[in-house]
Write a protein that holds these residues in place. Structure first.
Motif, short mmCIF file in Angstrom:
data_model
loop_
_atom_site.label_atom_id
_atom_site.label_comp_id
_atom_site.label_asym_id
_atom_site.label_seq_id
_atom_site.Cartn_x
_atom_site.Cartn_y
_atom_site.Cartn_z
N GLU A 180 0.83 -1.21 0.00
CA GLU A 180 0.00 0.00 0.00
C GLU A 180 0.86 1.25 0.00
OE1 GLU A 180 -2.49 -0.52 3.40
OE2 GLU A 180 -3.93 -1.81 2.35
N ALA A 181 2.07 1.12 0.54
CA ALA A 181 2.99 2.26 0.56
C ALA A 181 3.72 2.45 -0.76
CB ALA A 181 4.00 2.10 1.70
N GLY A 182 3.51 1.50 -1.69
CA GLY A 182 4.10 1.63 -3.01
C GLY A 182 5.48 1.01 -3.16
N GLN A 183 5.89 0.20 -2.20
CA GLN A 183 7.20 -0.44 -2.28
C GLN A 183 7.21 -1.51 -3.37
OE1 GLN A 183 10.05 0.36 -0.36
NE2 GLN A 183 8.76 2.13 0.07
N GLY A 184 8.39 -1.76 -3.95
CA GLY A 184 8.53 -2.78 -4.97
C GLY A 184 8.49 -4.17 -4.37
N GLN A 185 8.09 -5.14 -5.16
CA GLN A 185 7.92 -6.51 -4.65
C GLN A 185 9.23 -7.13 -4.19
OE1 GLN A 185 6.02 -8.03 -8.13
NE2 GLN A 185 3.96 -7.41 -7.50
N SER A 186 10.32 -6.89 -4.92
CA SER A 186 11.62 -7.45 -4.52
C SER A 186 12.08 -6.84 -3.20
CB SER A 186 12.67 -7.20 -5.60
OG SER A 186 12.32 -7.87 -6.79
N ALA A 187 11.88 -5.53 -3.05
CA ALA A 187 12.28 -4.86 -1.81
C ALA A 187 11.44 -5.35 -0.63
CB ALA A 187 12.11 -3.35 -1.97
N ILE A 188 10.16 -5.60 -0.87
CA ILE A 188 9.28 -6.10 0.19
C ILE A 188 9.72 -7.50 0.62
CG2 ILE A 188 6.92 -6.86 0.71
CD1 ILE A 188 5.92 -4.63 -1.13
#
Length: 212
Positions: A174-182
């Motif tokens: 929801e905060a817009g972070q990328g999937q790899s970073a998450i």
């Protein structure tokens, strides 16, 4: 020119339309055309609602002959099958079955022949529906048995993360972070992050089933 048309309804677990054509040919039928419905249940759909069924009803004309392996190919709902058959017969179409060589004449020669024909239609349509209900009941009983014996099998794959990690992933998405970073930040596999992003409600339901 009158035609003989074979209608083959094939569900995902049953014989192929080619097999049904082979059976009809071996039984002595000279088939001019084959109309098929693939992967269609005879319980949940009326003939007129199926793509092949609509094509069949459009093509059949007075004087034509419809061939089916058995009446359950038309459907497994009593009302639908009887309505369909009577509509075809009234239209002047003769209906024949490969199994047992049943013949439903469009123009019976006497009132007695008509009465016998109509009684057979009702009996065979009722039999098709009864068989479908028996099959469904057996399937339900089998599923219930396996659920009781191996309940975990019916829960689906157990999530490799817990509810706290799930909530972290959702918040970061929801905060817009990328999937790899998450994935790196939460320790949740990137493919799992993608599944959560696509359908968080489904993933949450899986966590609930497993009590995670």
């Amino acid at each position: 020119m009158n035609k003989t048309i074979l209608y083959a309804r094939v569900s995902t677990s049953e014989q192929t339309s080619d097999h049904q054509l082979e059976q009809a040919t071996k039984a002595g039928f000279q088939i001019d055309e084959v109309v098929t419905d693939h992967g269609v249940s005879g319980v949940g759909s009326r003939l007129a609602d199926r793509e092949g069924g609509r094509e069949l009803l459009y093509k059949l004309r007075a004087g034509d002959t419809l061939v089916v392996r058995w009446l359950d190919r038309l459907g497994r709902n009593y009302k639908d099958v009887t309505d369909t058959l009577r509509g075809l017969l009234d239209k002047g179409v003769t209906v024949k079955t490969v199994i047992n060589g049943m013949v439903f004449e469009a123009h019976p020669r006497s009132a007695m022949e008509r009465a016998v024909r109509d009684a057979l239609i009702g009996f065979m349509a009722a039999q098709a529906e009864a068989q479908a209900e028996a099959t469904k009941e057996a399937q339900r009983a089998g599923i219930d048995h396996h659920k009781a014996a191996s309940p975990e099998k019916f829960k689906g794959r157990k999530p490799a993360f817990d509810r706290d990690q799930f909530k972290q992933v959702v918040a970061l998405l929801e905060a817009g972070q990328g999937q790899s970073a998450i994935a790196k930040a939460t320790g949740v596999n990137r493919n799992a992050v993608i599944r959560i992003a696509k359908n968080p409600a489904k993933v949450e339901a899986a966590l609930e089933r497993w009590g995670v």
